[in-house]
Design a protein around this motif. Structure first.
Motif, PDB file in Angstrom:
ATOM      1  N   CYS A  15       0.962  -1.220  -0.260  1.00 45.59           N
ATOM      2  CA  CYS A  15      -0.110  -0.357  -0.137  1.00 45.59           C
ATOM      3  C   CYS A  15       0.819   1.205   0.025  1.00 45.59           C
ATOM      4  O   CYS A  15       0.487   2.405  -0.805  1.00 45.59           O
ATOM      5  N   ILE A  16       1.911   1.125   0.783  1.00 41.30           N
ATOM      6  CA  ILE A  16       2.984   2.389   0.844  1.00 41.30           C
ATOM      7  C   ILE A  16       3.455   2.455  -0.626  1.00 41.30           C
ATOM      8  O   ILE A  16       3.490   3.749  -1.126  1.00 41.30           O
ATOM      9  N   ILE A  17       3.800   1.483  -0.991  1.00 41.20           N
ATOM     10  CA  ILE A  17       4.491   1.721  -2.492  1.00 41.20           C
ATOM     11  C   ILE A  17       3.633   2.282  -3.571  1.00 41.20           C
ATOM     12  O   ILE A  17       4.003   3.318  -4.372  1.00 41.20           O
ATOM     13  N   LEU A  18       2.307   1.850  -3.508  1.00 40.35           N
ATOM     14  CA  LEU A  18       1.275   2.193  -4.316  1.00 40.35           C
ATOM     15  C   LEU A  18       0.924   3.503  -4.138  1.00 40.35           C
ATOM     16  O   LEU A  18       0.958   4.303  -5.023  1.00 40.35           O
ATOM     17  N   LEU A  19       0.821   3.903  -2.768  1.00 47.84           N
ATOM     18  CA  LEU A  19       0.754   5.251  -2.650  1.00 47.84           C
ATOM     19  C   LEU A  19       1.640   6.470  -3.124  1.00 47.84           C
ATOM     20  O   LEU A  19       1.321   7.433  -3.588  1.00 47.84           O
ATOM     21  N   LEU A  20       2.967   5.851  -2.792  1.00 50.92           N
ATOM     22  CA  LEU A  20       4.146   6.697  -3.401  1.00 50.92           C
ATOM     23  C   LEU A  20       4.174   6.674  -4.750  1.00 50.92           C
ATOM     24  O   LEU A  20       4.318   7.860  -5.527  1.00 50.92           O
ATOM     25  N   PHE A  21       3.588   5.940  -5.418  1.00 47.75           N
ATOM     26  CA  PHE A  21       3.731   5.979  -7.080  1.00 47.75           C
ATOM     27  C   PHE A  21       2.605   6.796  -7.338  1.00 47.75           C
ATOM     28  O   PHE A  21       2.938   7.504  -8.340  1.00 47.75           O
ATOM     29  N   ILE A  22       1.375   6.786  -6.660  1.00 48.17           N
ATOM     30  CA  ILE A  22       0.394   7.760  -6.971  1.00 48.17           C
ATOM     31  C   ILE A  22       0.809   9.075  -6.999  1.00 48.17           C
ATOM     32  O   ILE A  22       0.443   9.874  -7.785  1.00 48.17           O
ATOM     33  N   LEU A  23       1.403   9.294  -5.877  1.00 48.00           N
ATOM     34  CA  LEU A  23       1.965  10.660  -5.606  1.00 48.00           C
ATOM     35  C   LEU A  23       2.860  11.252  -6.863  1.00 48.00           C
ATOM     36  O   LEU A  23       2.869  12.143  -7.199  1.00 48.00           O
ATOM     37  N   PHE A  24       3.814  10.133  -6.887  1.00 44.07           N
ATOM     38  CA  PHE A  24       4.781  10.565  -7.940  1.00 44.07           C
ATOM     39  C   PHE A  24       4.038  11.060  -9.496  1.00 44.07           C
ATOM     40  O   PHE A  24       4.479  11.948 -10.007  1.00 44.07           O
ATOM     41  N   ILE A  25       3.082  10.092  -9.872  1.00 51.90           N
ATOM     42  CA  ILE A  25       2.308  10.417 -10.924  1.00 51.90           C
ATOM     43  C   ILE A  25       1.713  11.741 -11.116  1.00 51.90           C
ATOM     44  O   ILE A  25       1.719  12.498 -11.981  1.00 51.90           O
ATOM     45  N   CYS A  26       1.053  11.998  -9.843  1.00 52.66           N
ATOM     46  CA  CYS A  26       0.217  13.221  -9.729  1.00 52.66           C
ATOM     47  C   CYS A  26       1.282  14.508  -9.869  1.00 52.66           C
ATOM     48  O   CYS A  26       1.009  15.431 -10.389  1.00 52.66           O
TER      49      CYS A  26
END
Length: 463
Positions: A15-26
């Motif tokens: 979940c943490i990795i996925l959240l970081l990836f979403i933040l990076f894309i945003c």
């Protein structure tokens, strides 16, 4: 219990990795949105809104197909297309007229400058016109065999010894026309002497350009310039065709606010026409048109005007007088090339004109070189000497106190007489001349300097 703890830690890490990836894309999306201009619509080149001039040119490119079809349309349609493009470009201009008036030198309507609209490129014309000028052979075959043949291959190889700052431009490009008007106005010239052929006619290397006249007039008016006509030696030019063509010009363009009229000593306001190679036609034919008793007389009609003949040889002054012309000009920028273009003859020509109620209009130029199209003509080259040649010509012209001075030329690139901005350029086998050590606008600045000097001296003459 152990397996449950491992699975729980794995889910948290995922979940943490996925959240970081979403933040990076945003963050990437926000950065791109910040960089992209707000006005750029779908399909626009990236960054276009940051370059208003480029955006304006792109609008013109969208309309270029109308120009490429001009050969298939009639004259009225072609003129309408060109005029509408010019109007749209003028509306898009970011410089209000009042601001232009404040920034630029005031126009001097006693400084007339020869201007050519015969240049074309694939973008606006479907092909290169005049920039690809052929190399002209010498009339003596023995001499001609010693020089190259063929034609130039733009855009790197053009029929000129200097290279324009605007590149191998099209005279149909409204942004080019406006740039030219701004340059001529900055030089404190006042009257554009527009090279002109009748509708459907052109020089042997060009295309018809009469449909450009309304656009030139509109932009000239924007810069408070006036336009007169340099009537070229078209096929079958005689008294009858000249009457017809003068009538055409005055009927079609005479009501435009930029159309030039000269105030004579008697207070009349009359159009003015320069007639190139006038000496080719015998005086008796001209007299039919230009004398009161002539069979095709234009005198005392709504189409009466001032007609200025080209003087090349000394004997032409008598022919010009007999023909009924109102004055003479010398055109060539080569001191010593002809009797008329030789500075030391201007005083006697002015005296002849004064005694015969004629105008004398000397033509000054910044130099001359045409070896890009006449490779055998080195002996007529006149070096610019970093502007000294131009200033010497102006000095000689002012000595005879002329009512008008003409300038050869704004943009006759083939003969190297242009004062338009030029830039250094080197290609594979061609090294172009340039204005160094001065800037590209040095001849515009020199013209402005002498325009002011002329104004001051003219005030003293009148006193």
């Amino acid at each position: 219990i152990l397996n449950y703890d491992i699975m729980a830690r794995f889910r948290r890490r995922t979940c943490i990795i996925l959240l970081l990836f979403i933040l990076f894309i945003c963050s990437i999306m926000m950065a791109l949105k910040t960089l992209r201009p707000d006005r750029a619509g779908f399909g626009d080149p990236f960054g276009l809104g940051l370059l208003p001039e480029l955006q304006q040119r792109t609008v013109l490119l969208d309309s270029k197909q109308n120009l490429l079809n001009r050969v298939q349309g009639d004259t009225v349609t072609r003129a309408s297309n060109l005029h509408s493009i010019a109007v749209n470009t003028m509306k898009a201009s970011m410089s209000p007229v009042k601001k232009l008036e404040e920034e630029l030198s005031s126009p001097n309507y006693n400084f007339h400058i020869f201007y050519y609209t015969w240049y074309g490129n694939p973008q606006f014309d479907g092909k290169y016109v005049h920039w690809n000028h052929p190399l002209l052979p010498h009339w003596d075959p023995k001499i001609a065999n010693n020089y190259p043949k063929g034609r130039h291959n733009p855009p790197e190889d053009i029929g000129a010894n200097f290279y324009p700052e605007l590149g191998s431009y099209s005279s149909k490009d409204p942004t080019v026309i406006e740039a030219h008007m701004k340059q001529m106005r900055s030089a404190s010239t006042g009257v554009i002497v527009l090279s002109w052929y009748p509708p459907g006619m052109a020089d042997e290397n060009g295309e018809p350009t009469d449909d450009l006249v309304p656009v030139v007039l509109d932009y000239a008016h924007k810069y408070n310039l006036k336009v007169t006509f340099h009537i070229e030696p078209y096929k079958d030019r005689d008294d009858r065709s000249m009457y017809h063509n003068v009538k055409y010009i005055i009927d079609r363009y005479g009501s435009h606010p930029a159309f030039y009229r000269h105030k004579t000593s008697t207070g009349r306001l009359l159009p003015m026409f320069y007639v190139y190679d006038s000496y080719v036609t015998i005086p008796e034919i001209w007299a039919n048109l230009l004398t009161v008793s002539g069979s095709q007389s234009i005198r005392n009609t709504p189409y009466d005007a001032l007609f200025i003949a080209l003087l090349v040889e000394e004997r032409h002054k008598h022919d010009i007088h007999r023909s009924g012309f109102d004055g003479m000009y010398t055109y060539f920028a080569t001191n010593g090339f002809s009797y008329g273009s030789s500075h030391h003859n201007w005083a006697s020509l002015k005296a002849f004109c004064d005694s015969n109620n004629l105008m004398f209009i000397p033509s000054v130029g910044p130099g001359y070189i045409d070896t890009s199209i006449r490779p055998w003509n080195n002996h007529n080259t006149r070096n610019r000497v970093n502007g000294k040649y131009y200033e010497t010509a102006f000095s000689a012209a002012l000595l005879v106190r002329p009512e008008i001075i003409s300038i050869t030329s704004f943009n006759e690139w083939h003969e190297g007489t242009q004062i338009e901005k030029a830039v250094p350029k080197r290609t594979g086998q061609v090294v172009y001349l340039d204005y160094k050590p001065h800037k590209p606008n040095v001849y515009l600045e020199l013209t402005q300097k002498w325009s002011e000097k002329y104004r001051k001296e003219q005030e003293q003459w009148l006193m």
